[in-house]
Design an enzyme around this catalytic site. Structure first.
Site, PDB file in Angstrom:
ATOM      1  N   ASP A 136     -56.368  30.515  -4.059  1.00  0.00           N
ATOM      2  CA  ASP A 136     -57.254  29.727  -4.740  1.00  0.00           C
ATOM      3  C   ASP A 136     -57.148  29.628  -6.047  1.00  0.00           C
ATOM      4  O   ASP A 136     -56.807  30.538  -6.991  1.00  0.00           O
ATOM      5  CB  ASP A 136     -58.509  30.735  -4.417  1.00  0.00           C
ATOM      6  CG  ASP A 136     -59.861  29.882  -5.124  1.00  0.00           C
ATOM      7  OD1 ASP A 136     -59.850  28.987  -5.537  1.00  0.00           O
ATOM      8  OD2 ASP A 136     -60.751  30.401  -4.550  1.00  0.00           O
TER       9      ASP A 136
ATOM     10  N   HIS B 274     -58.840  27.871  -8.104  1.00  0.00           N
ATOM     11  CA  HIS B 274     -60.407  27.940  -8.549  1.00  0.00           C
ATOM     12  C   HIS B 274     -60.600  26.827  -9.893  1.00  0.00           C
ATOM     13  O   HIS B 274     -61.607  27.237 -10.499  1.00  0.00           O
ATOM     14  CB  HIS B 274     -60.472  29.336  -9.363  1.00  0.00           C
ATOM     15  CG  HIS B 274     -61.958  29.909  -8.812  1.00  0.00           C
ATOM     16  ND1 HIS B 274     -62.809  30.349  -9.703  1.00  0.00           N
ATOM     17  CD2 HIS B 274     -62.441  30.116  -7.669  1.00  0.00           C
ATOM     18  CE1 HIS B 274     -64.113  30.862  -9.093  1.00  0.00           C
ATOM     19  NE2 HIS B 274     -63.973  30.499  -7.713  1.00  0.00           N
TER      20      HIS B 274
ATOM     21  N   GLU C  32     -56.497  25.864  -2.513  1.00  0.00           N
ATOM     22  CA  GLU C  32     -57.880  25.491  -2.603  1.00  0.00           C
ATOM     23  C   GLU C  32     -58.245  25.143  -4.138  1.00  0.00           C
ATOM     24  O   GLU C  32     -57.924  25.723  -4.978  1.00  0.00           O
ATOM     25  CB  GLU C  32     -58.621  26.759  -2.139  1.00  0.00           C
ATOM     26  CG  GLU C  32     -60.097  26.643  -2.185  1.00  0.00           C
ATOM     27  CD  GLU C  32     -60.842  28.149  -1.855  1.00  0.00           C
ATOM     28  OE1 GLU C  32     -61.920  28.103  -2.553  1.00  0.00           O
ATOM     29  OE2 GLU C  32     -60.395  28.427  -0.901  1.00  0.00           O
TER      30      GLU C  32
ATOM     31  N   GLU D 238     -65.903  23.262  -2.112  1.00  0.00           N
ATOM     32  CA  GLU D 238     -66.900  24.055  -2.467  1.00  0.00           C
ATOM     33  C   GLU D 238     -67.893  23.573  -3.294  1.00  0.00           C
ATOM     34  O   GLU D 238     -69.210  23.917  -3.331  1.00  0.00           O
ATOM     35  CB  GLU D 238     -66.464  25.405  -2.828  1.00  0.00           C
ATOM     36  CG  GLU D 238     -65.859  25.558  -4.187  1.00  0.00           C
ATOM     37  CD  GLU D 238     -65.040  26.828  -4.639  1.00  0.00           C
ATOM     38  OE1 GLU D 238     -65.966  27.687  -5.160  1.00  0.00           O
ATOM     39  OE2 GLU D 238     -64.077  27.147  -3.898  1.00  0.00           O
TER      40      GLU D 238
ATOM     41  N   ASP E 103     -69.830  23.890   1.654  1.00  0.00           N
ATOM     42  CA  ASP E 103     -70.406  25.200   1.725  1.00  0.00           C
ATOM     43  C   ASP E 103     -71.983  24.983   2.331  1.00  0.00           C
ATOM     44  O   ASP E 103     -72.559  24.022   1.822  1.00  0.00           O
ATOM     45  CB  ASP E 103     -70.641  25.838   0.468  1.00  0.00           C
ATOM     46  CG  ASP E 103     -71.143  27.414   0.451  1.00  0.00           C
ATOM     47  OD1 ASP E 103     -72.127  27.427   1.100  1.00  0.00           O
ATOM     48  OD2 ASP E 103     -70.466  28.159  -0.296  1.00  0.00           O
TER      49      ASP E 103
ATOM     50  N   HIS F  56     -66.590  27.088   3.164  1.00  0.00           N
ATOM     51  CA  HIS F  56     -66.567  27.956   2.218  1.00  0.00           C
ATOM     52  C   HIS F  56     -67.902  28.837   2.310  1.00  0.00           C
ATOM     53  O   HIS F  56     -68.897  28.368   2.618  1.00  0.00           O
ATOM     54  CB  HIS F  56     -66.609  27.065   0.712  1.00  0.00           C
ATOM     55  CG  HIS F  56     -66.897  27.866  -0.453  1.00  0.00           C
ATOM     56  ND1 HIS F  56     -68.165  28.247  -1.073  1.00  0.00           N
ATOM     57  CD2 HIS F  56     -65.985  28.630  -1.240  1.00  0.00           C
ATOM     58  CE1 HIS F  56     -67.938  29.057  -2.164  1.00  0.00           C
ATOM     59  NE2 HIS F  56     -66.531  29.181  -2.414  1.00  0.00           N
TER      60      HIS F  56
END
Length: 381
Positions: free
Chosen positions: A183, A185, A209, A235, A257, A284
């Site tokens: 991830d 982020h 991700e 996400e 998500d 997610h």
């Protein structure tokens, strides 16, 4: 059957639940939340419920269209998350009314088990490896990790080598039989991501991700074309229209998500769009049990489902964990890195209302951490 009322519950560690009640005694649960902005979503739920009270809860699509579009101002994380929790609760009511799991109402199951993954954490490589090995010993076959904490806009050689070293330590310890997802982020710039990805390729990550922030989604094609690593994102995309411009870029995995992107109704449409681009779906889900239950209902009815995130072992914690709010925690029993298809009606879980009310008596005030660069300026969390 008519909707007669609702309640919202802000519960530890950073979640928010919604119960919608009907005049026939059938109630449904949803999870409307934006992490760090629970109060704003609670207000949006209250505004939307003004329309819903007195209506037939089984007319889910009509309600979705009205709530999504009838307020003139549309979309965004707060409104889409409020709608998502309401949508989950309406599907829960419909499933309970017909005494079938929601996935049966979505066309029936296409699999018997769904693969799930957990997180690994550690301040240094040794701690990271220890945590990951413990998770694998508990049966997980896929691990996700943050590739780094706060990063400068253009990471130097030491930062790049440190990130590669973390992944290399995990791959060396776990071997090739465990999938390792990374991830980013949104902490790296597009240029930095393109520099780092080729260095990671020999370690064969399962996927990377959120390699760039959602506002730079237009640059995803450049990222995809710079690497053979599967790229995942989504996400912080909240509708099929947000995904419309991302799916053609060549991403491998869409990660909507179900508590942010309009609920079961919208995420099933996003999944169908993704299938047309040969893109897998890995919802997610760093949230609570209702979000996970809703995600699983979709997973079992979605041909291009890949793997499911869940919050056990995710790293934020203290009071209020995934299983604490369920009457029967065994519904989320993970065996050999998978979860069996739920067979209970609606979302397939029974929420422990007493535990929820006790937790909501002391509502959380969770806020997203604020990271800083070494010079004191804002850094992406």
């Amino acid at each position: 059957m008519k909707i007669v009322g609702y309640e919202t519950f802000s519960v530890a560690p950073r979640w928010q639940f919604l119960r919608i009640d009907t005049d026939e005694g059938v109630s449904g649960w949803g999870e409307p939340i934006v992490e760090g902005r629970a109060e704003a979503v609670q207000g949006a739920v209250a505004a939307m419920m003004e329309y819903l009270v007195g209506t037939d809860p089984l007319r889910i699509e009509e309600h979705w269209q009205t709530l999504a579009k009838g307020g003139f101002y549309r979309g965004g994380p707060v409104l889409s998350s409020a709608l998502a929790g309401i949508d989950q609760a309406l599907w829960d009511i419909k499933g309970r009314y017909h005494d079938v799991p929601v996935h049966e109402l979505l066309g029936g199951p296409v699999r018997d088990r769904a693969r799930i993954y957990t997180w690994a954490h550690g301040a240094d490589n040794a701690a990271l490896v220890d945590d990951a090995q413990a998770k694998v010993a508990n049966g997980f076959t896929a691990i996700k990790m943050n590739v780094s904490e706060a990063l400068p806009p253009v990471p130097g050689a030491a930062d790049l080598r440190a990130m590669v070293s973390r992944v290399a330590a995990l791959r060396s310890a776990l071997g090739d039989g465990v999938d390792i997802a990374l991830d980013f982020h949104g902490r790296l710039s597009t240029a930095a991501t393109r520099q780092l990805l080729p260095l990671l390729e020999p370690l064969l990550p399962f996927f990377v991700e959120e390699p760039v922030l959602p506002e730079f989604s237009r640059d995803l094609r450049r990222v995809v074309e710079s690497t053979g690593i599967p790229i995942a994102t989504g996400e912080r995309l909240f509708s099929r229209w947000d995904f419309r411009d991302v799916l053609p870029t060549g991403i491998a995995i869409a990660q909507p998500d179900i508590s942010h992107a309009g609920g079961i109704s919208e995420v099933r449409r996003i999944a169908a769009m993704a299938e047309a681009y040969d893109v897998a779906v890995a919802p997610h889900c760093p949230l609570g049990p209702i979000t996970l239950a809703a995600s699983l209902q979709l997973d079992f009815a979605t041909p291009n489902f890949l793997i499911q995130e869940q919050s056990l072992g995710i790293g934020y914690g203290g009071a209020g964990q995934l299983l604490d709010y369920l009457v029967d925690p065994q519904v989320f029993a993970f065996v050999d890195g998978h979860i069996e298809r739920p067979t209970g009606p609606g979302l397939g879980i029974d929420v422990d209302e007493n535990a929820v009310r006790a937790a909501a008596a002391g509502p959380h005030r969770w806020r997203s951490p604020v990271f800083r660069h070494t010079d004191g300026s804002f850094a992406e969390w």
